[in-house]
Design an enzyme around this catalytic site. Structure first.
Site, PDB file in Angstrom:
ATOM      1  N   THR A   1       0.831  -1.355   0.006  1.00 55.93           N
ATOM      2  CA  THR A   1      -0.021   0.063   0.042  1.00 55.93           C
ATOM      3  C   THR A   1       0.694   1.306   0.106  1.00 55.93           C
ATOM      4  OG1 THR A   1      -1.400   1.285   1.419  1.00 55.93           O
ATOM      5  CG2 THR A   1      -0.022  -0.228   2.501  1.00 55.93           C
TER       6      THR A   1
ATOM      7  N   TYR B   1      -2.085   0.280   9.998  1.00 55.25           N
ATOM      8  CA  TYR B   1      -2.356  -0.235   8.675  1.00 55.25           C
ATOM      9  C   TYR B   1      -1.087  -0.276   7.805  1.00 55.25           C
ATOM     10  CZ  TYR B   1      -3.932  -0.949   3.812  1.00 55.25           C
ATOM     11  OH  TYR B   1      -4.025  -1.323   2.631  1.00 55.25           O
TER      12      TYR B   1
END
Ligand code: UDP
Length: 331
Positions: free
Chosen positions: A119, A143
């Site tokens: 990501t 995250y």
């Protein structure tokens, strides 16, 4: 082509189900692994084999052997930035620890290739935009850190075992299969374009704009939205590269290299629907950087891949068509 199957974890989820379609459409055989916690069995194309199992299950190595798995594409995991701030251990369990077990199974089963959903959140607040793969990675939320830790594991494992890998650092994934076979179906979704098309189909009465005081052209957050089908096809191209060059591994940004603000996205939704979505201007959301746009020079140079659907209104149209399909099905 490879002599065996590609294992797709999270193949019942949003991006995973599109990767399954891209692999099958390209002629690969696929086995999907999903625990169906957030995914849906109806989202898995019937041409794929399906095993309901968690990625951390030690029996996964037997599934890999039975299906003669030659590559793993790993999509299973948790994906909501604000949730990761509130419940970091969930992210280190579902993303980092579960992936450690999965990689161990792949090594034990002798799987030679691994493709990982990473990501842009690994960059944190980038020092410059567009951000390149060699720029510093300093996640500002759990995250991003949970995914960066997985990148580090893959690097170390590839140095020690006969396996190569590709990490694709996704920017903002949106849209749906242009043929209407899959789309974003998550219940209680938090991602902007999904929320906006839910508003356009009457599932919500407004869209919150999180932050209007960012140092961007209109004060709202800027992101690089990539069509999920282009992203799925990038995975197939990455697999080809890993097979052709077993001594190389790659970390690649997956984005288009241009950004749109929240207000620009909502304007595009208004144009596509011929409606005006109600905007509710709110404060910033925890963990959100002002601007994230990919330098996509590396992926364009490295993979046999180029964007085919770099068109915000097209992305919105496909997302909206899928939202209407869900509404017809009562979902
Ligand atoms: N956003 C927003 N309203 C929403 C959801 C998102 O204003 O209901 C903004 C968010 O603050 C960010 C951008 O839209 O600037 C993209 O957020 P999203 O959650 O879709 O993806 P993220 O960039 O967090 O991975």
């Amino acid at each position: 082509m490879i002599d065996g199957k590609v294992m797709v974890t999270g193949g019942a989820g949003y991006i995973g189900s599109h990767a399954v379609l891209a692999l099958l459409d390209a002629g690969y055989e696929v086995v999907v692994i999903d625990n169906l916690v957030t995914g849906f069995s109806w989202a898995i194309d019937r041409r794929a084999a399906f095993v309901e199992m968690a990625v951390e299950d030690v029996n996964l190595r037997n599934v890999m052997a039975e299906h003669r798995v030659r590559a793993v594409m790993h999509f299973a995991g948790s994906v909501v930035v604000p949730e990761s701030v509130a419940d970091p251990l969930k992210y280190y369990r579902n993303n980092t620890a579960a992936t450690r077990s999965l990689i161990e199974s792949a090594v034990a089963a002798g799987v030679p290739h691994f493709i990982f959903s990473s990501t842009a959140a690994t960059y944190g607040t980038p020092e410059r935009v567009p951000v390149a793969e060699s720029d510093p990675t300093r996640p500002i939320n759990p995250y991003g850190m949970s995914k960066l830790m997985t990148e580090a594991m893959l690097r170390d494992v590839a140095a020690a075992h006969p396996i190569n890998y590709a990490c694709l650092r996704y920017f903002n994934v949106a849209g749906a299969d242009p043929q209407g076979r899959s789309g974003q179906s998550t219940v209680g979704a938090t991602h902007l374009i999904k929320i906006a098309v839910e508003a356009a189909t009457g599932k919500r009465d407004s869209v919150a704009v999180f932050g209007t005081d960012f140092p961007t052209r209109d004060g709202t957050g800027v992101r690089d939205y990539i069509h999920v089908t282009d992203l799925a096809e990038a995975h197939v191209a990455a697999l080809k590269l890993l097979v052709e060059r077993p001594d190389e591994s790659h970390i690649l940004n997956a984005g288009y290299g241009r950004g749109f603000s929240v207000l620009e996205v909502l304007d595009a939704v208004d144009r596509v629907t011929n409606m005006t979505i109600r905007r509710k201007l709110e404060g910033r959301r925890a963990g959100d950087p002002a601007e994230l746009v990919a330098d996509n020079g590396a992926i364009l140079k490295t993979l046999d891949w180029a964007p085919q659907r770099d068109d915000l209104e097209g992305i919105v149209r496909d997302a909206l068509a899928w939202e209407r399909t869900l509404a017809e099905r009562g979902r």
